[in-house]
Design an enzyme around this catalytic site. Structure first.
Site, PDB file in Angstrom:
ATOM      1  N   ARG A  57      34.908  48.045  57.450  1.00 39.90           N
ATOM      2  CA  ARG A  57      35.073  46.797  58.183  1.00 39.90           C
ATOM      3  C   ARG A  57      36.542  46.355  58.309  1.00 39.90           C
ATOM      4  O   ARG A  57      37.040  46.081  59.406  1.00 39.90           O
ATOM      5  CB  ARG A  57      34.300  45.667  57.469  1.00 39.90           C
ATOM      6  CG  ARG A  57      32.842  45.602  57.763  1.00 39.90           C
ATOM      7  CD  ARG A  57      32.085  45.053  56.551  1.00 39.90           C
ATOM      8  NE  ARG A  57      32.012  46.115  55.574  1.00 39.90           N
ATOM      9  CZ  ARG A  57      31.020  46.999  55.534  1.00 39.90           C
ATOM     10  NH1 ARG A  57      29.992  46.840  56.327  1.00 39.90           N
ATOM     11  NH2 ARG A  57      31.023  48.014  54.683  1.00 39.90           N
ATOM     12  N   THR A  58      37.215  46.264  57.152  1.00 39.09           N
ATOM     13  CA  THR A  58      38.542  45.643  57.157  1.00 39.09           C
ATOM     14  C   THR A  58      39.547  46.502  57.922  1.00 39.09           C
ATOM     15  O   THR A  58      40.293  45.996  58.763  1.00 39.09           O
ATOM     16  CB  THR A  58      39.014  45.429  55.699  1.00 39.09           C
ATOM     17  OG1 THR A  58      37.962  44.805  54.968  1.00 39.09           O
ATOM     18  CG2 THR A  58      40.250  44.562  55.644  1.00 39.09           C
ATOM     19  N   LYS A  85      52.777  62.799  46.749  1.00 41.36           N
ATOM     20  CA  LYS A  85      53.925  63.536  46.213  1.00 41.36           C
ATOM     21  C   LYS A  85      54.722  62.677  45.231  1.00 41.36           C
ATOM     22  O   LYS A  85      55.824  63.039  44.848  1.00 41.36           O
ATOM     23  CB  LYS A  85      54.844  63.955  47.367  1.00 41.36           C
ATOM     24  CG  LYS A  85      54.186  64.851  48.396  1.00 41.36           C
ATOM     25  CD  LYS A  85      55.181  65.138  49.518  1.00 41.36           C
ATOM     26  CE  LYS A  85      54.500  65.769  50.703  1.00 41.36           C
ATOM     27  NZ  LYS A  85      55.359  65.748  51.902  1.00 41.36           N
ATOM     28  N   ARG A 107      45.539  47.679  51.543  1.00 36.95           N
ATOM     29  CA  ARG A 107      44.476  47.590  50.517  1.00 36.95           C
ATOM     30  C   ARG A 107      44.901  48.489  49.371  1.00 36.95           C
ATOM     31  O   ARG A 107      45.304  49.637  49.588  1.00 36.95           O
ATOM     32  CB  ARG A 107      43.137  48.047  51.077  1.00 36.95           C
ATOM     33  CG  ARG A 107      42.065  48.148  50.005  1.00 36.95           C
ATOM     34  CD  ARG A 107      40.693  48.312  50.563  1.00 36.95           C
ATOM     35  NE  ARG A 107      40.226  47.074  51.182  1.00 36.95           N
ATOM     36  CZ  ARG A 107      38.977  46.890  51.609  1.00 36.95           C
ATOM     37  NH1 ARG A 107      38.085  47.857  51.490  1.00 36.95           N
ATOM     38  NH2 ARG A 107      38.617  45.754  52.171  1.00 36.95           N
ATOM     39  N   HIS A 135      41.047  38.863  48.503  1.00 42.91           N
ATOM     40  CA  HIS A 135      40.758  39.503  49.796  1.00 42.91           C
ATOM     41  C   HIS A 135      40.782  38.347  50.817  1.00 42.91           C
ATOM     42  O   HIS A 135      39.743  37.899  51.291  1.00 42.91           O
ATOM     43  CB  HIS A 135      39.394  40.187  49.729  1.00 42.91           C
ATOM     44  CG  HIS A 135      39.093  41.097  50.879  1.00 42.91           C
ATOM     45  ND1 HIS A 135      39.849  41.166  52.025  1.00 42.91           N
ATOM     46  CD2 HIS A 135      38.086  42.009  51.041  1.00 42.91           C
ATOM     47  CE1 HIS A 135      39.317  42.051  52.845  1.00 42.91           C
ATOM     48  NE2 HIS A 135      38.249  42.579  52.270  1.00 42.91           N
TER      49      HIS A 135
END
Ligand code: CP
Length: 309
Positions: A57-58, A85, A107, A135
């Site tokens: 969704r986000t 890396k 996120r 959030h």
């Protein structure tokens, strides 16, 4: 006018800023209703979605929000980036800055990562979920959905049920809803209720009935097995039996109560399928409102950047 180049949480947001975002989201929703997906609001800007955790969704709604408003848009999945890396988050941010990126939606599994990034880049950083912390755009879309249904936030009783300990959605909703005058009631197994949440303004309930009685909004939360080391409840079937939200509990709620869930939902665990798919459910509307809320945040951050940077 937002007060910062970034949106890292609602703990520090003012009521005026939250209302401004909700009002702009309503304008964006009206645009979408007319089928307008080629606006120029963000023309000449670039958005990167930088996701160190999975999302449907986000991430998709940030990408579409950028595209619909005319930004250039690129996604970086950590699995295929130079993070593998050994590159640090700050060096990754500075690399994006060097490419003249305007917005980074991030996120990250660690609380505070978006705030750290925001202090070290000139791009605007938007927290798309950081660990168990916040959030903010999910809470904004939830508040937008509540305001659409009830015409206001002030005076609403919101019941938040389930895995509150691991939920950044619950915390951002608590901060935002309190600022707009709602009352938040929480119920969870004791092992999934964070210590001190009452000092942040939540009413901690001893039963689901207490939390849901008279509630206008009943929000189930996902059980976040990926953030648990195990042992916080006996089994999923027992969790569902004792803590899952069942149809009959709604008889205690307000007669116009809505059923919410941030998704992704574990069907039959947090909510019964009949609640998820029933006529009181606004779960799909939450997804649509996520898109327009993220369009609003991006457009307001652009205005901040044009005036202040
Ligand atoms: N609600 C939410 O954050 O969903 P995603 O994990 O699919 O982005």
């Amino acid at each position: 006018m937002l007060r910062s180049k970034d949106l890292t949480g609602l703990y520090d947001a003012s009521a005026e800023e939250i209302v401004e975002i909700l009002d702009r989201a309503a304008e964006m929703k009206a645009l979408l209703a007319k089928g307008r997906k080629s606006e120029k609001t963000l023309a000449g800007t670039a958005l990167v979605t930088l996701f160190y955790e999975n999302s449907t969704r986000t991430r998709t709604s940030f990408e579409l929000a950028g595209k619909y408003l005319g930004a250039h848009e690129v996604n970086i999945a950590s699995a295929s980036s130079s993070v593998q890396k050994g590159e640090t988050l700050i060096d990754t941010g500075r690399t994006l800055d060097a490419m003249k990126i305007d917005f980074i939606a991030i996120r990250h599994p660690l609380a505070g990562a978006p705030a750290l990034l925001a202090r070290n880049v000139s791009a605007s950083v938007i927290n798309a979920g950081d660990g168990m912390n916040e959030h903010p755009t999910q809470a904004l879309l939830d508040m937008f959905t509540m305001r659409e249904k009830f015409g206001k936030i002030e005076g609403l009783k919101v019941a938040i049920l389930g895995d509150i300990k691991h939920s950044r959605v619950a915390k951002s909703n608590l901060f935002g809803l309190k600022k707009l005058g709602a009352e938040v009631y929480m119920y969870a197994p004791r092992t999934l209720m964070p210590m001190g949440i009452d000092e942040l303004g939540a009413h901690v309930c001893n039963s689901m009935e207490e939390a849901v009685a008279g509630a206008h909004c009943v929000m189930g939360l996902r059980i976040q097995l990926e953030r648990q080391k195990g042992g916080l409840f006996p089994s999923l079937s027992e969790y569902s039996r004792f803590y899952g939200v069942k149809d009959d509990i709604l008889s205690l709620a307000d007669k116009d109560a809505i059923i919410m869930h941030p998704g992704p939902v574990n069907r039959g665990i947090e909510l019964t399928p009949s609640l998820i798919d029933g006529d009181r459910s606004v779960i799909e509307e939450q997804v649509t409102n996520g898109l327009v809320t993220r369009m609003a945040v991006l457009s307001l951050l652009r205005e901040y950047r044009e005036k202040n940077l």
